[in-house]
Design a protein around this motif. Structure first.
Motif, short mmCIF file in Angstrom:
data_model
loop_
_atom_site.label_atom_id
_atom_site.label_comp_id
_atom_site.label_asym_id
_atom_site.label_seq_id
_atom_site.Cartn_x
_atom_site.Cartn_y
_atom_site.Cartn_z
N SER A 45 -59.62 34.56 45.29
CA SER A 45 -59.08 34.75 44.35
C SER A 45 -57.42 34.88 44.91
O SER A 45 -56.77 34.43 46.19
CB SER A 45 -58.98 36.26 44.77
OG SER A 45 -58.16 37.33 43.18
N TRP A 46 -56.43 34.56 44.07
CA TRP A 46 -55.53 34.07 44.44
C TRP A 46 -54.55 35.05 42.91
O TRP A 46 -54.64 34.05 41.43
CB TRP A 46 -54.87 32.85 43.93
CG TRP A 46 -53.26 32.32 44.55
CD1 TRP A 46 -52.08 33.39 45.03
CD2 TRP A 46 -52.51 30.92 43.96
NE1 TRP A 46 -50.79 32.75 44.95
CE2 TRP A 46 -51.54 31.39 44.42
CE3 TRP A 46 -53.52 30.21 43.32
CZ2 TRP A 46 -50.49 30.86 43.80
CZ3 TRP A 46 -52.25 29.22 43.34
CH2 TRP A 46 -50.80 29.06 43.45
N LYS A 47 -54.06 35.80 43.24
CA LYS A 47 -53.01 36.28 41.76
C LYS A 47 -51.53 35.98 41.91
O LYS A 47 -51.13 36.65 42.71
CB LYS A 47 -53.57 37.68 41.34
CG LYS A 47 -55.52 37.93 41.13
CD LYS A 47 -55.86 39.03 41.04
CE LYS A 47 -57.93 39.18 40.45
NZ LYS A 47 -57.41 40.14 40.37
N ASN A 48 -50.86 36.18 40.64
CA ASN A 48 -49.96 36.11 39.95
C ASN A 48 -49.15 37.71 40.26
O ASN A 48 -50.14 38.53 39.94
CB ASN A 48 -49.17 35.21 39.09
CG ASN A 48 -49.36 35.50 37.60
OD1 ASN A 48 -50.11 36.73 37.65
ND2 ASN A 48 -49.56 34.68 37.23
N GLU A 49 -47.95 37.74 39.23
CA GLU A 49 -47.33 39.10 39.69
C GLU A 49 -48.09 39.66 38.36
O GLU A 49 -47.39 40.72 38.39
CB GLU A 49 -45.62 39.00 39.40
CG GLU A 49 -45.01 38.49 38.81
CD GLU A 49 -45.02 37.08 38.51
OE1 GLU A 49 -43.89 36.30 38.14
OE2 GLU A 49 -45.57 36.65 38.96
N HIS A 50 -48.38 39.17 37.53
CA HIS A 50 -48.70 39.59 36.36
C HIS A 50 -50.76 39.65 36.32
O HIS A 50 -51.17 40.48 35.58
CB HIS A 50 -48.88 38.75 35.13
CG HIS A 50 -47.77 38.14 35.31
ND1 HIS A 50 -46.67 39.21 34.36
CD2 HIS A 50 -46.42 37.17 34.80
CE1 HIS A 50 -44.96 38.85 34.60
NE2 HIS A 50 -45.25 37.37 34.41
N ARG A 51 -51.06 40.17 37.46
CA ARG A 51 -52.51 39.99 37.77
C ARG A 51 -53.22 38.62 37.58
O ARG A 51 -54.36 39.42 37.06
CB ARG A 51 -52.93 41.43 38.05
CG ARG A 51 -51.93 42.29 38.25
CD ARG A 51 -52.10 43.00 39.79
NE ARG A 51 -51.78 44.18 39.98
CZ ARG A 51 -50.39 44.70 40.36
NH1 ARG A 51 -48.91 43.23 40.45
NH2 ARG A 51 -49.77 44.93 40.99
N GLU A 52 -52.95 37.66 36.54
CA GLU A 52 -53.17 36.79 36.11
C GLU A 52 -54.25 35.57 37.48
O GLU A 52 -53.58 35.52 38.26
CB GLU A 52 -52.62 35.57 35.68
CG GLU A 52 -52.08 36.43 34.17
CD GLU A 52 -51.29 35.71 33.86
OE1 GLU A 52 -50.60 36.05 32.35
OE2 GLU A 52 -50.17 35.39 34.40
N GLU A 53 -55.40 35.44 37.93
CA GLU A 53 -56.44 35.31 38.10
C GLU A 53 -56.01 33.41 38.01
O GLU A 53 -55.39 32.87 37.50
CB GLU A 53 -57.67 35.39 38.16
CG GLU A 53 -58.75 34.84 39.27
CD GLU A 53 -58.04 34.30 40.78
OE1 GLU A 53 -57.63 34.53 41.33
OE2 GLU A 53 -58.45 35.80 41.55
N LEU A 54 -55.58 32.56 39.60
CA LEU A 54 -55.23 31.83 38.93
C LEU A 54 -56.04 30.42 39.53
O LEU A 54 -56.41 29.06 39.89
CB LEU A 54 -53.87 31.83 40.38
CG LEU A 54 -52.49 31.97 40.00
CD1 LEU A 54 -52.30 32.06 40.92
CD2 LEU A 54 -51.78 31.59 38.43
N LEU A 55 -57.23 30.93 40.09
CA LEU A 55 -57.91 30.27 40.95
C LEU A 55 -59.61 30.68 39.94
O LEU A 55 -59.56 31.69 40.02
CB LEU A 55 -58.79 30.67 42.45
CG LEU A 55 -57.82 30.44 43.50
CD1 LEU A 55 -57.87 30.76 44.90
CD2 LEU A 55 -57.80 29.11 42.92
#
Length: 318
Positions: A45-55
């Motif tokens: 898992s890798w999430k941005n500051e909006h808690r959106e999953e990037l992987l």
């Protein structure tokens, strides 16, 4: 919880994941996070500051050793692909790593707090299929700006004077909104080996890579920076790499997706693998020598802009 009772930020948390497998959660102040399983040293898992999953993680991913986890960032070592007695993509991705409590000095340009050092050493079982002694150290770092960095250091610790050879890849699965609305920039005009055509060599045509069918290509002598543009989400992933001259671009499309047991039938629409790799020319290490390969991922808001690889410019143009 990401804070202690005293309100201090917890940058590194050791906890349990699926089926009780040990995992580490990395957090940064602005809300970025990453999760790393000790099984496979696997970033899931890798999430941005909006808690959106990037992987991307497969909807049917199996967290059940010895099966490798499908999605995230599997580590392919000591081989990428299928060759000899070694299992597909090597064994590092389905071995139990341990936290490296005494890593050697690690030059770093910034005082990152959210990182973990892991280590893998050979077992007697592994020695039967790959008879070499080695130390594989991996540092996973989550930067203050949300960048995800993986640095691998592999050392030949053979005592018999023998060199060894290996290939390697960070098999990164990016989460995308719609694969048909994605472009990859940075590998246009380059030569590649097409795994769908018996590794025949071609030269890429066009100004960017787009997707409308199965793709499995190994691009050669690639630049240190590649961009994956998710046009629908108005997001650009920037992949920077060092020590990894090749880049694999893969999407199984519909028929292949249905043939993969731990992969959802429609998962191919929402993922793209762009992998920093060293495959065409294997790495050879003499005893005592060390190889280092590094990958840094960032995600920036961006409107589509052909040839735009600088994330600061992409940010300004959004």
């Amino acid at each position: 919880m990401s804070n202690t009772s005293s309100g201090e930020m917890v940058f590194v948390e050791h906890t349990k994941g699926v089926h009780g497998l040990p995992k580490i959660i990395l957090r940064e102040v602005r809300g970025f996070s990453a999760e790393v399983y000790l099984y496979g040293a696997h970033v899931t898992s890798w999430k941005n500051e909006h808690r959106e999953e990037l992987l991307f993680l497969s909807s049917k991913a199996i967290f059940n050793p010895p099966k490798a986890i499908c999605g995230g960032i599997p580590i392919c070592f000591p081989q990428f692909g299928i060759q000899g007695a070694l299992e597909h993509h090597g064994f590092a991705r389905n071995r139990h790593w341990v936290v490296d409590l005494d890593p050697p000095p690690f030059p770093t340009s910034s005082p990152n707090k959210a990182f973990v050092d892991l280590i893998l050493k050979p077992s007697e079982e592994d020695a039967k299929i790959w008879p070499h002694r080695y130390e594989f150290r991996l540092r996973v770092t989550l930067g203050p700006g949300g960048d995800l960095m993986l640095t691998s250091r592999i050392r030949n610790t053979n005592t018999d004077g023998k060199s060894f050879m290996f290939t390697f890849a960070y098999h990164t699965y990016f989460a995308v909104t719609d694969i048909s609305e994605v472009r990859v920039e940075g590998v246009e005009t380059l030569d590649y080996l097409d795994n769908l055509k018996n590794r025949e060599r071609f030269t890429e045509q066009g100004d960017a890579i787009t997707f409308e069918s199965e793709v499995d290509k190994l691009y050669l002598s690639t630049p240190t920076k590649i961009a994956i543009i998710d046009h629908e989400r108005k997001r650009t992933f920037v992949l920077r790499k060092d020590g990894l001259p090749d880049a694999v671009v893969w999407n199984p499309w519909d028929k292949k997706a249905k043939a993969i047991p731990d992969f959802g039938d429609d998962d191919y629409k929402h993922m793209l693998c762009v992998e920093a790799a060293c495959v065409e020319k294997p790495i050879i290490l003499k005893p005592g020598e060390e190889w280092r390969g590094r990958q840094e991922l960032s995600a920036v808001p961006s409107s589509y802009c052909s040839g735009q690889l600088d994330p600061r410019k992409a940010l300004q143009s959004s």
